[in-house]
Every structure is written in C-alpha cells, then in structure tokens.
Scaffold this motif. Structure first.
Motif, PDB file in Angstrom:
ATOM      1  N   MET A   1      28.857   0.285  39.867  1.00 21.05           N
ATOM      2  CA  MET A   1      28.845  -0.813  40.835  1.00 21.05           C
ATOM      3  C   MET A   1      29.078  -2.149  40.141  1.00 21.05           C
ATOM      4  SD  MET A   1      28.590  -1.011  44.040  1.00 21.05           S
ATOM      5  CE  MET A   1      28.584  -2.351  45.217  1.00 21.05           C
TER       6      MET A   1
ATOM      7  N   PHE B   1      32.650  -2.432  39.074  1.00 26.03           N
ATOM      8  CA  PHE B   1      33.465  -2.601  40.261  1.00 26.03           C
ATOM      9  C   PHE B   1      33.433  -4.052  40.733  1.00 26.03           C
ATOM     10  CE2 PHE B   1      34.238  -1.628  44.911  1.00 26.03           C
ATOM     11  CZ  PHE B   1      35.558  -1.270  44.725  1.00 26.03           C
TER      12      PHE B   1
ATOM     13  N   PRO C   1      26.996   3.050  47.486  1.00 26.41           N
ATOM     14  CA  PRO C   1      27.618   4.298  47.928  1.00 26.41           C
ATOM     15  C   PRO C   1      28.389   5.000  46.809  1.00 26.41           C
ATOM     16  CG  PRO C   1      28.938   2.424  48.611  1.00 26.41           C
ATOM     17  CD  PRO C   1      27.888   1.889  47.692  1.00 26.41           C
ATOM     18  N   LEU C   2      28.416   4.477  45.610  1.00 28.78           N
ATOM     19  CA  LEU C   2      29.225   5.075  44.531  1.00 28.78           C
ATOM     20  C   LEU C   2      28.538   6.276  43.911  1.00 28.78           C
ATOM     21  CD1 LEU C   2      30.455   1.844  42.705  1.00 28.78           C
ATOM     22  CD2 LEU C   2      31.718   3.284  44.321  1.00 28.78           C
TER      23      LEU C   2
ATOM     24  N   TYR D   1      33.846  12.578  38.745  1.00 29.07           N
ATOM     25  CA  TYR D   1      32.779  12.115  39.653  1.00 29.07           C
ATOM     26  C   TYR D   1      31.854  13.268  40.015  1.00 29.07           C
ATOM     27  CZ  TYR D   1      35.764   8.082  39.953  1.00 29.07           C
ATOM     28  OH  TYR D   1      36.517   6.987  39.620  1.00 29.07           O
TER      29      TYR D   1
END
Ligand SMILES: Nc1ncnc2c1ncn2[C@@H]1O[C@H](COP(=O)(O)OP(=O)(O)OP(=O)(O)O)[C@@H](O)[C@H]1O
Ligand SMILES: Nc1ncnc2c1ncn2[C@@H]1O[C@H](COP(=O)(O)OP(=O)(O)OP(=O)(O)O)[C@@H](O)[C@H]1O
Ligand SMILES: [Mg+2]
Ligand SMILES: [Mg+2]
Lengths: 243, 290, 290, 243
Positions: B94, B97, B115-116, B59
């Motif tokens: 996203m 997810f 928010p990722l 990340y």
C-alpha cells in the motif's frame, strides 16, 4: 704439380672408383622442351672442367642438375656420395654447402649490402661469430671490392656485381666451385684476376667446373672440356694448354 | 644467438616502409576487434544491469497465514533460476502504491480498509532473464497452491529480451566476422610484404642456408610486429576510451563504462602475435616449397 | 581502346593470386563496414520505434472549460518538437486506469466521483526524443497557465535516452573507425600487390612507355577489383542476412529487420571502387616518381 | 658507303653543326663516389661508336646520362635537340623512344612472355593494332627466338634473354641504339649474328653506341672508340678495321 691433369696421387685411394659428381643418363625437360638429353658425365675430385656450347645448349641446366637448382626429369645424379633423388628436403642445404656457385645472373640479394651478401654465406656454413668479419673482408679484398662493402648490388657496375658473386661463391670454402660464365661481364684484366682466383682455389683442393662460351679462354687454359650441343654431350675431351 | 638477434633486427629495420605498414595493419585490426568488443561488452553490461530490475510478483490468497508464508517462500527459493525472494506485506504494498500514484493519489485517500494482497517479489538469476525461462519460473510459482496470481510484465519482457537476444546474437556474429577478417588482413599483409622477398629467400636457399636460418628472423619479426601492433592498437583504443569516458562521466552521470578486462587484453595481444606468426608461416610455406 | 582493354584484362589475369587476394580483402572490408552498418541501423530503428511510445502527459486544472481546452491544444501543438496532441477526458482516463490496475482494481471499485483531471497526451517528434529536449518541451507546456502539472517519466526517459545517445555515439565512432580501417586495408593491399611490380614499372618507363600507358590498365584493374570486391562483400552480407532474418522471423515474430537501403549499397560499392583507385594512386605515385 | 666513317654526306646540311648527342662537362656522382668526371663527348647522327674501359670505368653510367636513366650531377646533356636538364617529366617518354636500349642486365619483365615484352614497346610507340603482331614476330625471328615467344624470361638461358633484349631494343625503330655489353652472354656465332644486326640497323640510318670491354670485337670492327678510365675519357679515337 700440373693443375689440370687429374693426377692419381691427388686422390685418396678409396675414392678412386667413386667420382665426386656422377650424372648417369640424365634428362631434363621443361614442358615439351628438352634441355638435357641422356647426359652421362663423371667428374672426379679436384678436377678442373670446362663446359662449353652455344647459347641455349644446356650449360647452365647441366650445372643446375648437380645442386638441385632444378629437379632431374630422368636419370641419376650422385654428388659426393649423396644420391640427389633420395635426398630429403631438409638435407638440401647440406648439399648446397658443398658448392660455391657463381650464377650467370649473379643472384645477389639487392636489398642487402655487399658485405651482408657475403656474410650470409659465411654465417650459414657455421663460422664462429668473431671470425665472420675477418673472413668477409678478406674475400672482398681478393676480388678487389673491399672498398664497396657498404654498397648495395644495384649500385654496382655489372663487372663489380660479378666479382661480388665470385667472392660469395668462395665464402663457404666449398668443395666444388660451379662458375657459370664467371667472366662474361669483365674486362680482360679483371677476368684474368678472377680466373687466377679460381685456379688458386683449385690448387687448394677444390673441384672447379666452369661453364663458358669463351673459347679463347678455354684454349688458353687447356684441360678437360665438355662441349654440349642441343642438350647432348658433343665432345668430352682434354685439350692441351696453348701457351 | 646474438647473430640471430642481429639478423632479426636487421630484418626489422631493413625495410622500414613495409614493416611500418604491417604494424599499422595489425594495430588497425586489433583496434577494430577490440573497439567492437568494448562497445559490445559495455552495452551488454548496461542492458543486463537494467534487466536485472525485472521481478516476478507472486500474489498470495487472502487466507494464507504466517507459517505457510515462510514455507512457500522456501519452495519458491528452491525453484531453479530464482535468485532472491522478498516478502512484501500488504501494508508495504500500500505504501509503495501510494508513492507510485501521483495524480491519482486522491483515489485512495479515503480508503478505510487495505484491499491489497500479500505478495512475494522474486528476483531472477541473470541467466534466466530470457523471456521463455522467466515464464517457466512464473508457471512453476503459479502452480503452488496458495498463490493466487503471478505477474511479470510478460509483454514488455518478452519484447525486450527477444530484442536483446537478437542484439547479442548479432554482436557475436559480428565479433566473429571482425576476428576472421582481422586475421585475414594481418596474415595477408605479412604475406604480401614477404611476397616481394621471394627472390631473396630463393637465393638464400641456393647458397645453402637452412630453412630455419632463413625463416627464424622472419618469424621473430612477424611475432614482434604482432606484439607491437597489438600493443599500439590497444593503446590507441585505451586513449580514445579514456578521452570519451571522461566526457561521458560528465554528460551521463548514470552511465558507467569500463575498459576491456585485462585477460582479454592479453588474449588480444597473444592472438595478434600468433597471427603475425601465421602470416609468416603461410607465405614462407609457399616460398620454401617452390 | 581495344588494346587498352586487352592490356587491362591481361593485367587482371596475369597474377591471379595477388588479384584474388586483393578482391577478397576488399570484400572483407566492405563486409565489415556494411555488416556493422546493418547491425547498427537495425538496432537503432528498433529502439527508435520503441522510444516513439514516449508521451508527455499534461494535466489540466479542474476549472478549465471546453473552449479553453481547444485553445490550449492549439498552443501546445505550436510548440517546436510536438508531433501530435490528443485530449484525454477524465472519463477516458478513469477507464484506462481501471484496465491498467489489475490486482489493485478493488481500490477504485466503489468510487462515486471521478477524482482524475482532464489531460493532454502529447507525442514528441523523433528528433526531440532526447531527454533534455523533451524536458524543454515539457517546461514550455507547463508554463501555459491552465496546465496544472506535466508528467513525462523523467527518470526512465533520462536514463534510457542517455544510454541510447551513448550507443549512437559509440556506433558512429565505430563506423568511422571501420571505414577508415577498411580504406587503409584496401589501399594498402593494392599498394603491396603493386609493390612487387615496381621493377616492371621502371622497365616500362625505361623503354619509353608514358605514365598513362603504364598506369591506365592498373587503375582500371584497381577500380574493377573495387567493384567486384564490393559486390561480393554485399552479396555475402545479403546471403547471411537472408539466412538469419528468415530464422529471426520464426524465432522473434515481433522483431522486424531490414537490409541496408539501396542508396547505401550503391554508395558502398562506389566508395569501394574509389578506394581501389586510391590504392593504385598511392603506390603508383611513389613508383613513378622514383 | 663505309659504315664507320662519319661521312659528311650522311648528314643533312643544317644538322652539320649540332651533334645528335652532346655531353658537355658532365659529372655524375653517387654520394662520395664519382662515376663520371668532366666528360665532354659529341656523337653525330649515324655514327657507330664503341665505349670501352675497365669494369667500373663508367661505361654504363655514360649511357645512362643520355636517356635520363640517372640525372646528371653537373654539366649539360643535349639529345636530338632536347636539353635534358629542362625536359619536363611528362616528356621523358618522348626522349626514351628515341632510344633502343640493350641493358647490361637485360631488364626484361619476368612476369610477361617474350612476346609481350616486345609487344609492349611496339605498342607504346603507337603502332597500329593490326600491325603489332607482325612486327613482334619479325623482330623475334631476326634474333632467332621466334619459337620461344610464349616463354617467360626466367625460363630462358642467359644468351636467349640477351637476344630478346636486343629484339626489344629494336622494336621501336629507334634513332639511337645503346647497347651495353650486347654480346657478353653469347657464344661467338650468336654474338656475330647480333653484331650483324646492329650493323644493319646502322646502315639503315640509326646511330649505334656500344659499351663493351671486348677489345677483340672492337679491333675486328674498327671505328670510333671512346675509352673511359675511372670516369674520365682516356682516349677518343678512330681505329682502323683489322680485317
Ligand atoms: N625454367 C625453364 N623453363 C623452360 N625452359 C628453360 C628453362 N631453363 C632453361 N630452359 C631452356 O633450356 C635450354 C638450355 O638452357 P641453359 O640455360 O642451360 O642454356 P645455356 O647453355 O646456359 O645457354 P647460355 O649460354 O645462353 O646461358 C634453353 O633453350 C632454355 O631456353
Ligand atoms: N646507383 C649507383 N650507386 C652508386 N654507385 C654506382 C651506381 N651505379 C654505378 N655506380 C658506380 O659507378 C661506377 C661506374 O659504374 P658503371 O656501371 O658505369 O661501370 P661500367 O663501366 O659499366 O662497368 P662494367 O663493365 O662492370 O659494367 C662503378 O664504380 C659503380 O660502382
Ligand atoms: Mg647459361
Ligand atoms: Mg656496365
């Protein structure tokens, strides 16, 4: 030509000194048991020799010494110029091919036919493929076993096995025939036939050594007789032919 | 030469019972080894294919820009054991997810802002898919400045690969054992079969046959039996395999099994012939000497 | 009786080479079968322990009240193959979810209301942990009215259990093959060893020995060899196992391997003795008849 | 008591009609080969019989018919009240224990010592454990082989093997002794010794049947002689003792 005298003209002059088989102070021991003690014997080319003696005297053992059936414990054996003590393993077959041996217990291969038992030797000495069959059949004919060539040895009578053993001994056209009790299992007629065969072989130039306890046979034939007693040479003499 | 072949074939047909027994023994031995190899190779391939799905996720910090991203990707690709690197933007993440969540999807329904973080998905080369090696790679990646965090399912992977390693270890050990045992069985059976013929060999020696003359046909037979036994063993295995794998094809559509590679098959037959030869050699050596 | 034992032991020591070969063959055979069993049993145990983690999640409708919950739990527990049922309240679920999410935790930071449903976590008995059986259970649960949805990792489970089933199938097939082959090897070796003694048997018959007199010591020897070979084989396996498993203990602390159960060990030795007997029987039957 | 006449007082009166061994129109064929053709012979208890004939005449085969060494192809054989055609497999050992057989090829077990070869028979007939050793040793002494008890048969000379075979044949104290060429490998002295042994056994009440082609032996001994020729009985007569 008399058959059992070792006449000088039968030998090439340069071989006159060296015998074909020479045993020189030979001993053979099996563990503690002494089977042969201090045997010195010379056998010239084209001789016809009997070896006799009681059961267990060492007749078979003496024969074994010449073809390396057993190693010598002590002493020297020379066969046709080969010193057996110095013979390398891969030359043993060469030595053995000088001999045609009629074993006391025949030693036929039970799982091969009579024909194959003999063809084996004919082939092993290097006979050309197309001649093998003829040779095997003529050998079987000479011992009166031509009609049993497809039998297996266990399917033969004792005397028949012995005759096959004789045929095999002659198969390689050997220089020397060793016959250990060659007529023990044979009736009088068959024995005579085999014996005649051995004499014929001898007449053709082979050296013949017969181990037997059949004193009658020896007396009837005459010739050189070596008598063993408990592993020693008792007498080595030439006896005259009886009849 | 012709006479040799005649004798060799007489050799083969002279004692059919013993020879059949020998061939069956070889076939069984080959079957044991090759069946286990087949089993092992397939399980290994399946599990490997499965492990290949393992990815390291790296990340990125929020503040990393486009140029830096390709630079980092470059650096990651240079690490030993990295097979492929894929950039996963926060938008893609996203989306993924969202599909992953099922009953919890309601949670993110009303989100205004994503928010990722951006991330790299890193594929590891098969030979590095052992837990400690994967870890090394992950640590290296983590050491790169713009990387915030690295995730690679430590727990699960550690456990799984250790089991798999053990499985492989045991598999090799077993294969070795089976191979040794097979060589023993085959050479021993040939030896015992020849044992009953030591008298014959002795007689042949006594009448002046050379060692080569005696043993030639026997070696020929031994190798022929090895060939035959090997072929029979592999054929039986292949038949069984075909039968089973067609059933498997119906039952488990996802599972793909394959037979032993041709090289290995040839190798097995060759080894089986050599073992046939060895069995002859071991016993003949004894008999010829004495 | 004493004379019988004397003869039996003469039998054993009379041809040490052949007897040693037979014992080694038996030991190898036992080793093959038992090593494979050991391997298989351990892998199976490991994977089973692993599969046991599989749960079915049954999500309840939002409107189900406390009384209904215990009634449903009761119904689910009554379904065949269900081992345990645990109620997971929406609060617990949220907590679990929060810990599960790592990088995505920011997503649910600001949530005011808990949108997750109540649920049951259902453990399935080991024998039902095959994909289609699990599915059957799931369908039954789903048929209960207050259940909104059922989740049980279909994809993953299906794939994994099908592979595992295949693995088990292949394992049993291999074990069967190894067993058959071993019986063949052993009985055959004994047979070949006795083959060279058929003359001796024939002679004994000819001099008036009864079949029992001839074969008694041979059977005794065969079974003794089976016992010895079985014991040696298992001992070697155990030694190898101890050696390896102590290393494993250091390398893979998570993996727990265990040796074959005692029953199985006894069974192996008994079968090995019976095979010794069988080998004698097969050859003696032939020789005595002829 | 003369040994070779079948004197009436030697037989119990109720056995007077039934002979110990009866061959009744017996044929034996090996494939196409007929080894025995229409043999009918009765042998009474305590007889001493020679079977003679050329090599391959069927002597050994005739003996084999009596102890089920081979099945009869046609005809009946009754031995000591047992009809061999109806003898069940598990009673064959019973039949065989009536016989002590000196095989033409000895049939000693090569992998057992001389002692064990004989002990085997002594034990198989059910001798008590503590008597076995004594009996084996006395048997070996009687054939002059007591010092070779630990030897293996292949380590014996031909004649020594034959003597062990003789000792084994007597080991079970059999009712009938079958001797197939029992002195073929023996010198004159040893042969005499074995022959004396057989006569002693006969004097103790055993029936003795000797197959031999040694016509001299037969002539010297006298008694009943059955001469076979190509599988048939040529003559069955009693000849007088020569000396
Ligand atoms: N392999 C052996 N091991 C031990 N002793 C042996 C072996 N071969 C022969 N002997 C012994 O050596 C001695 C001589 O044996 P050999 O076979 O030469 O006798 P032979 O004169 O041929 O007797 P026969 O006329 O009985 O055949 C015998 O006492 C025999 O037991
Ligand atoms: N198992 C067998 N298979 C085929 N033929 C056989 C078998 N046994 C014996 N014969 C044949 O039967 C005939 C008679 O054999 P037998 O052994 O009875 O002869 P014999 O009189 O004992 O001869 P010898 O004096 O040579 O021992 C022989 O021609 C023999 O080849
Ligand atoms: Mg001799
Ligand atoms: Mg005979």
């Amino acid at each position: 030509m008399t058959e059992f005298d070792d006449t000088p003209e039968a030998k090439p002059s340069d071989d006159a000194i060296a015998p074909l088989i020479r045993l020189f102070h030979v001993y053979k021991r099996y563990g503690a048991k002494t089977a042969l003690a201090d045997i010195s014997v010379d056998i010239a080319e084209k001789e016809f020799v009997f070896i006799s003696g009681h059961s267990g005297a060492g007749k078979s053992t003496l024969l074994k010494m010449t073809y390396l059936g057993e190693p010598v414990s002590q002493g020297q054996v020379v066969v046709d110029g080969l010193n057996l003590a110095r013979l390398s393993r891969d030359r043993i077959p060469l030595l053995r091919r000088k001999f045609g041996i009629i074993f006391q217990d025949y030693k036929l291969i039970p799982t091969r036919t009579v024909y194959d038992n003999i063809a084996l030797v004919v082939e092993a000495v290097g006979t050309r493929g197309n001649l093998i069959d003829k040779r095997v059949k003529s050998l079987l004919r000479s011992v009166g076993m031509e009609d049993r060539q497809k039998s297996y040895p266990p399917g033969l009578s004792g005397g028949e096995q012995q005759r096959v053993a004789v045929a095999r001994a002659m198969a390689g056209n050997p220089k020397i025939i060793l016959a250990d009790e060659p007529t023990g299992s044979l009736d009088h007629d068959a024995a005579e036939m085999i014996f005649d065969l051995l004499k014929k072989f001898h007449a053709h130039g082979a050296t013949v050594i017969i181990a037997t306890h059949d004193t009658e046979l020896i007396r009837n034939t005459g010739g050189r007789v070596i008598i063993l007693k408990q592993g020693c040479v008792e007498t080595d003499t030439v006896i005259p032919k009886l009849r | 030469m012709i006479r040799f072949l005649i004798r060799a074939f007489k050799e083969i047909f002279s004692n059919l019972f013993l020879n059949a027994v020998t061939v069956v023994t070889i076939a069984f031995s080959v079957l044991i080894v090759s069946a286990f190899l087949l089993f092992f190779v397939n399980v290994e391939a399946m599990v490997s294919a499965w492990i290949e799905d393992i990815r390291i996720m790296a990340y990125l910090r929020q503040d990393v820009s486009g140029d830096d991203i390709s630079e980092i990707q470059f650096k990651i690709e240079a690490i030993e054991g990295v097979k492929a690197v894929r950039f996963v933007s926060r938008e893609e993440a996203m989306e993924e997810f969202r599909t992953q969540l099922k009953h919890q999807a309601s949670l993110i329904q009303h989100l205004k802002e994503n928010p990722l973080p951006d991330a790299f998905e890193i594929q590891v080369s098969p030979e590095f898919q052992i837990w400690d090696k994967t870890e090394t790679i992950a640590i290296k990646i983590n050491a790169l400045l713009p990387i915030e965090d690295v995730e690679y399912g430590q727990q699960w992977l550690e456990r799984f690969t250790s089991i798999f390693k053990l499985f492989e270890l045991a598999g090799y050990a077993l294969a070795g054992l089976f191979f040794m045992a097979s060589v023993f069985f085959v050479s021993n059976t040939i030896r015992l079969a020849l044992y009953s013929r030591r008298d014959e060999i002795e007689i042949m020696q006594l009448v002046g046959a050379s060692d080569g003359f005696i043993t030639g046909p026997m070696y020929f037979k031994g190798m022929f039996q090895g060939l035959l036994g090997g072929a029979v063993g592999l054929s039986v295995l292949f038949s069984a395999f075909s039968l089973i794998s067609s059933n498997i094809g119906q039952m488990f559509s996802e599972v793909k099994v394959c037979f032993l590679p041709v090289n290995l098959q040839i190798g097995i037959v060759v080894v089986s012939m050599m073992t046939g030869w060895l069995g002859c050699y071991l016993s003949l050596r004894r008999f010829l000497k004495s």
